[in-house]
Design a protein around this motif. Structure first.
Motif, PDB file in Angstrom:
ATOM      1  N   GLY A 141       0.840  -1.196   0.000  1.00 28.57           N
ATOM      2  CA  GLY A 141       0.000   0.000   0.000  1.00 28.57           C
ATOM      3  C   GLY A 141       0.873   1.242   0.000  1.00 28.57           C
ATOM      4  N   VAL A 142       0.305   2.363  -0.445  1.00 26.88           N
ATOM      5  CA  VAL A 142       1.031   3.624  -0.525  1.00 26.88           C
ATOM      6  C   VAL A 142       0.218   4.707   0.165  1.00 26.88           C
ATOM      7  CG1 VAL A 142       2.013   5.378  -2.057  1.00 26.88           C
ATOM      8  CG2 VAL A 142       2.081   2.963  -2.731  1.00 26.88           C
ATOM      9  N   ASN A 143       0.876   5.489   1.018  1.00 24.66           N
ATOM     10  CA  ASN A 143       0.242   6.643   1.659  1.00 24.66           C
ATOM     11  C   ASN A 143       1.160   7.837   1.482  1.00 24.66           C
ATOM     12  OD1 ASN A 143      -1.458   8.271   3.179  1.00 24.66           O
ATOM     13  ND2 ASN A 143      -0.702   7.540   5.147  1.00 24.66           N
ATOM     14  N   VAL A 144       0.677   8.894   0.825  1.00 23.37           N
ATOM     15  CA  VAL A 144       1.472  10.092   0.609  1.00 23.37           C
ATOM     16  C   VAL A 144       0.942  11.181   1.536  1.00 23.37           C
ATOM     17  CG1 VAL A 144       2.280  11.808  -1.039  1.00 23.37           C
ATOM     18  CG2 VAL A 144       1.931   9.445  -1.787  1.00 23.37           C
ATOM     19  N   LEU A 145       1.728  11.489   2.552  1.00 22.30           N
ATOM     20  CA  LEU A 145       1.323  12.472   3.556  1.00 22.30           C
ATOM     21  C   LEU A 145       1.524  13.888   3.043  1.00 22.30           C
ATOM     22  CD1 LEU A 145       3.011  10.747   6.627  1.00 22.30           C
ATOM     23  CD2 LEU A 145       0.588  10.717   6.040  1.00 22.30           C
ATOM     24  N   ARG A 146       0.581  14.801   3.391  1.00 20.34           N
ATOM     25  CA  ARG A 146      -0.427  14.495   4.384  1.00 20.34           C
ATOM     26  C   ARG A 146      -1.685  13.907   3.764  1.00 20.34           C
ATOM     27  NH1 ARG A 146      -3.469  13.222   8.409  1.00 20.34           N
ATOM     28  NH2 ARG A 146      -3.789  14.657  10.122  1.00 20.34           N
ATOM     29  N   ASN A 147      -2.010  14.372   2.548  1.00 22.12           N
ATOM     30  CA  ASN A 147      -3.293  13.906   2.017  1.00 22.12           C
ATOM     31  C   ASN A 147      -3.318  13.958   0.495  1.00 22.12           C
ATOM     32  OD1 ASN A 147      -5.885  12.908   2.899  1.00 22.12           O
ATOM     33  ND2 ASN A 147      -6.785  14.733   1.981  1.00 22.12           N
ATOM     34  N   ASP A 148      -2.215  13.533  -0.139  1.00 13.99           N
ATOM     35  CA  ASP A 148      -2.158  13.572  -1.600  1.00 13.99           C
ATOM     36  C   ASP A 148      -2.629  12.244  -2.169  1.00 13.99           C
ATOM     37  OD1 ASP A 148      -1.658  13.981  -4.267  1.00 13.99           O
ATOM     38  OD2 ASP A 148       0.270  14.974  -3.950  1.00 13.99           O
ATOM     39  N   ALA A 149      -3.939  12.110  -2.282  1.00 15.51           N
ATOM     40  CA  ALA A 149      -4.519  10.875  -2.807  1.00 15.51           C
ATOM     41  C   ALA A 149      -4.159  10.667  -4.270  1.00 15.51           C
ATOM     42  CB  ALA A 149      -6.038  10.911  -2.639  1.00 15.51           C
ATOM     43  N   GLU A 150      -4.087  11.748  -5.035  1.00 16.01           N
ATOM     44  CA  GLU A 150      -3.735  11.631  -6.452  1.00 16.01           C
ATOM     45  C   GLU A 150      -2.340  11.034  -6.616  1.00 16.01           C
ATOM     46  OE1 GLU A 150      -3.400  14.379 -10.505  1.00 16.01           O
ATOM     47  OE2 GLU A 150      -3.581  15.329  -8.532  1.00 16.01           O
ATOM     48  N   ALA A 151      -1.383  11.525  -5.827  1.00 20.17           N
ATOM     49  CA  ALA A 151      -0.028  10.989  -5.902  1.00 20.17           C
ATOM     50  C   ALA A 151       0.011   9.535  -5.460  1.00 20.17           C
ATOM     51  CB  ALA A 151       0.913  11.832  -5.047  1.00 20.17           C
ATOM     52  N   ALA A 152      -0.655   9.221  -4.346  1.00 17.73           N
ATOM     53  CA  ALA A 152      -0.646   7.850  -3.843  1.00 17.73           C
ATOM     54  C   ALA A 152      -1.222   6.884  -4.866  1.00 17.73           C
ATOM     55  CB  ALA A 152      -1.428   7.771  -2.528  1.00 17.73           C
ATOM     56  N   LEU A 153      -2.353   7.248  -5.447  1.00 20.47           N
ATOM     57  CA  LEU A 153      -2.991   6.374  -6.429  1.00 20.47           C
ATOM     58  C   LEU A 153      -2.133   6.234  -7.680  1.00 20.47           C
ATOM     59  CD1 LEU A 153      -5.455   4.678  -7.114  1.00 20.47           C
ATOM     60  CD2 LEU A 153      -6.605   6.752  -7.887  1.00 20.47           C
ATOM     61  N   SER A 154      -1.511   7.318  -8.098  1.00 19.82           N
ATOM     62  CA  SER A 154      -0.666   7.274  -9.293  1.00 19.82           C
ATOM     63  C   SER A 154       0.558   6.391  -9.065  1.00 19.82           C
ATOM     64  CB  SER A 154      -0.237   8.689  -9.675  1.00 19.82           C
ATOM     65  OG  SER A 154      -1.360   9.493  -9.976  1.00 19.82           O
ATOM     66  N   ILE A 155       1.182   6.522  -7.888  1.00 20.71           N
ATOM     67  CA  ILE A 155       2.322   5.668  -7.554  1.00 20.71           C
ATOM     68  C   ILE A 155       1.894   4.208  -7.511  1.00 20.71           C
ATOM     69  CG2 ILE A 155       3.990   5.079  -5.747  1.00 20.71           C
ATOM     70  CD1 ILE A 155       3.879   8.107  -4.959  1.00 20.71           C
ATOM     71  N   ALA A 156       0.786   3.951  -6.838  1.00 18.50           N
ATOM     72  CA  ALA A 156       0.305   2.572  -6.700  1.00 18.50           C
ATOM     73  C   ALA A 156       0.016   1.949  -8.062  1.00 18.50           C
ATOM     74  CB  ALA A 156      -0.947   2.545  -5.828  1.00 18.50           C
ATOM     75  N   ALA A 157      -0.619   2.707  -8.951  1.00 15.89           N
ATOM     76  CA  ALA A 157      -0.913   2.190 -10.284  1.00 15.89           C
ATOM     77  C   ALA A 157       0.372   1.897 -11.053  1.00 15.89           C
ATOM     78  CB  ALA A 157      -1.782   3.186 -11.046  1.00 15.89           C
ATOM     79  N   ALA A 158       1.365   2.773 -10.904  1.00 14.66           N
ATOM     80  CA  ALA A 158       2.610   2.622 -11.660  1.00 14.66           C
ATOM     81  C   ALA A 158       3.412   1.405 -11.233  1.00 14.66           C
ATOM     82  CB  ALA A 158       3.463   3.882 -11.519  1.00 14.66           C
ATOM     83  N   VAL A 159       3.380   1.069  -9.932  1.00 17.11           N
ATOM     84  CA  VAL A 159       4.216  -0.036  -9.432  1.00 17.11           C
ATOM     85  C   VAL A 159       3.401  -1.302  -9.171  1.00 17.11           C
ATOM     86  CG1 VAL A 159       5.787   1.636  -8.391  1.00 17.11           C
ATOM     87  CG2 VAL A 159       4.033   0.533  -6.958  1.00 17.11           C
ATOM     88  N   ASP A 160       2.119  -1.286  -9.539  1.00 12.79           N
ATOM     89  CA  ASP A 160       1.231  -2.422  -9.318  1.00 12.79           C
ATOM     90  C   ASP A 160       1.067  -2.724  -7.831  1.00 12.79           C
ATOM     91  OD1 ASP A 160      -0.512  -4.430 -10.167  1.00 12.79           O
ATOM     92  OD2 ASP A 160       1.073  -5.953 -10.238  1.00 12.79           O
ATOM     93  N   ALA A 161       0.912  -1.672  -7.040  1.00  8.11           N
ATOM     94  CA  ALA A 161       0.605  -1.855  -5.621  1.00  8.11           C
ATOM     95  C   ALA A 161      -0.862  -2.234  -5.466  1.00  8.11           C
ATOM     96  CB  ALA A 161       0.913  -0.580  -4.840  1.00  8.11           C
ATOM     97  N   ALA A 162      -1.204  -2.768  -4.297  1.00 10.34           N
ATOM     98  CA  ALA A 162      -2.545  -3.316  -4.089  1.00 10.34           C
ATOM     99  C   ALA A 162      -3.546  -2.293  -3.588  1.00 10.34           C
ATOM    100  CB  ALA A 162      -2.474  -4.484  -3.098  1.00 10.34           C
ATOM    101  N   PHE A 163      -3.075  -1.285  -2.837  1.00  9.70           N
ATOM    102  CA  PHE A 163      -4.022  -0.350  -2.232  1.00  9.70           C
ATOM    103  C   PHE A 163      -3.327   0.949  -1.871  1.00  9.70           C
ATOM    104  CE2 PHE A 163      -2.174  -2.775   1.205  1.00  9.70           C
ATOM    105  CZ  PHE A 163      -2.045  -1.902   2.272  1.00  9.70           C
ATOM    106  N   VAL A 164      -4.133   1.958  -1.557  1.00  8.91           N
ATOM    107  CA  VAL A 164      -3.635   3.221  -1.028  1.00  8.91           C
ATOM    108  C   VAL A 164      -4.348   3.495   0.286  1.00  8.91           C
ATOM    109  CG1 VAL A 164      -3.035   4.225  -3.255  1.00  8.91           C
ATOM    110  CG2 VAL A 164      -5.338   4.579  -2.327  1.00  8.91           C
ATOM    111  N   ARG A 165      -3.682   4.264   1.144  1.00  5.36           N
ATOM    112  CA  ARG A 165      -4.319   4.773   2.354  1.00  5.36           C
ATOM    113  C   ARG A 165      -4.512   6.266   2.173  1.00  5.36           C
ATOM    114  NH1 ARG A 165      -2.395   4.174   8.732  1.00  5.36           N
ATOM    115  NH2 ARG A 165      -4.114   5.408   9.613  1.00  5.36           N
ATOM    116  N   ILE A 166      -5.728   6.731   2.417  1.00  9.17           N
ATOM    117  CA  ILE A 166      -6.051   8.148   2.270  1.00  9.17           C
ATOM    118  C   ILE A 166      -6.545   8.669   3.616  1.00  9.17           C
ATOM    119  CG2 ILE A 166      -7.478   9.840   1.063  1.00  9.17           C
ATOM    120  CD1 ILE A 166      -7.606   7.865  -1.277  1.00  9.17           C
ATOM    121  N   ASN A 167      -5.881   9.685   4.134  1.00 11.24           N
ATOM    122  CA  ASN A 167      -6.190  10.170   5.478  1.00 11.24           C
ATOM    123  C   ASN A 167      -7.532  10.894   5.556  1.00 11.24           C
ATOM    124  OD1 ASN A 167      -2.751  10.975   6.424  1.00 11.24           O
ATOM    125  ND2 ASN A 167      -3.821   9.042   6.315  1.00 11.24           N
ATOM    126  N   VAL A 168      -7.807  11.788   4.615  1.00 17.44           N
ATOM    127  CA  VAL A 168      -9.088  12.504   4.591  1.00 17.44           C
ATOM    128  C   VAL A 168      -9.691  12.283   3.203  1.00 17.44           C
ATOM    129  CG1 VAL A 168     -10.276  14.705   4.892  1.00 17.44           C
ATOM    130  CG2 VAL A 168      -8.201  14.226   6.210  1.00 17.44           C
TER     131      VAL A 168
END
Length: 276
Positions: A99-126
């Motif tokens: 999973g990828v979590n980009v602090l503090r709350n960059d869901a776009e970055a987390a999802l983009s990273i996860a998609a690029a590396v074939d990660a399974a999930f992202v954590r989004i704080n808000v």
């Protein structure tokens, strides 16, 4: 509420109630604490990943914990680049869901990273609603995040916090309503309940209330879990746990992962699941 277009969170793991360990990255380039050694960042992340897997975790979350003070929403492009490189290296090193979590709350970055590396999930704080934090007021961007996932055709689950730590929710929504809106209107695939801060225990009553409010959605405890408390968390209705501080040398969040500590938490979680 789950629709066919939503990735099912728990199906990504080999056990029914996963223990997910944290990789807290040291300060990345551009952050005040960066010491100039990119190699150390990657070596530390890979070493922590190996130790987590050796200890028996079922998944890993990669997080830019050392980047304080955090950008409130969009992080600079160099942070995205650095985290993508580290995440790709971790994916090659270990074979557990990432999973990828980009602090503090960059869901776009987390999802983009996860998609690029074939990660399974992202954590989004808000993910939905509004929270007052030390970064200022953060607003959920579920409408953007879920549409981006569709555009990227990314098989990435969204794990979203309910009343996230280090924050105060704006408005009078109770934890049950926040959970229902995170799942029903925000379309999150799983939710997290945490304490007031990193390493702080979540209130078991909050876990029970959230589990009752979204009975068809995985509920995980996202802070303060230890070998002594993981059984209580699962008994209260949690479907899994995300553990960081308790897995580190001396119980210090920024220290390296200690495989023996990992093993104790995993063993306690397995025993609690077996006794249910």
């Amino acid at each position: 509420m789950t629709t066919p277009s939503q990735p099912r969170f728990l199906e990504r793991f080999d056990v029914a109630r996963p223990v997910i360990g944290m990789i807290h990255l040291p300060p990345l380039p551009g952050a005040p604490g960066f010491d100039g050694d990119r190699g150390f960042i990657r070596e530390r992340a890979l070493a922590d990943a190996r130790r987590l897997v050796a200890g028996g975790v079922d998944g890993i979350v990669l997080e830019n914990f050392g980047d304080a003070p955090f950008h409130p929403d969009s992080v600079p492009k160099h942070v995205v680049a650095e985290m993508t490189a580290v995440a790709a290296a971790v994916r090659r090193e270990v074979d557990v869901p990432l999973g990828v979590n980009v602090l503090r709350n960059d869901a776009e970055a987390a999802l983009s990273i996860a998609a690029a590396v074939d990660a399974a999930f992202v954590r989004i704080n808000v993910h939905v609603g509004t929270a007052a934090t030390d970064q200022g007021v953060l607003e959920g961007q579920a409408h953007e995040t879920m549409r981006l996932r569709e555009r990227l055709e990314a098989d990435v689950a969204v794990l979203a916090d309910v009343h996230v730590k280090h924050a105060t929710p704006v408005g009078d929504a109770g934890v049950e309503r926040a959970a229902r809106e995170t799942v029903g209107r925000g379309r999150a695939d799983g939710v997290l309940v945490s304490g007031s801060g990193t390493g702080r225990e979540a209130a078991l009553e909050d876990v029970r209330r959230v589990a009752a409010a979204v009975p068809e959605t995985p509920v995980l405890v996202g802070s303060g879990v230890t070998a002594e408390t993981v059984g209580d968390c699962l008994e209260a209705g949690a479907d899994g746990v995300v553990v960081g501080t308790a897995l580190k040398d001396g119980g210090e969040t920024t220290n390296a992962v200690d495989p023996e500590r990992v093993g104790r938490v995993v063993t306690a979680a397995r025993e609690a699941s077996t006794n249910d």
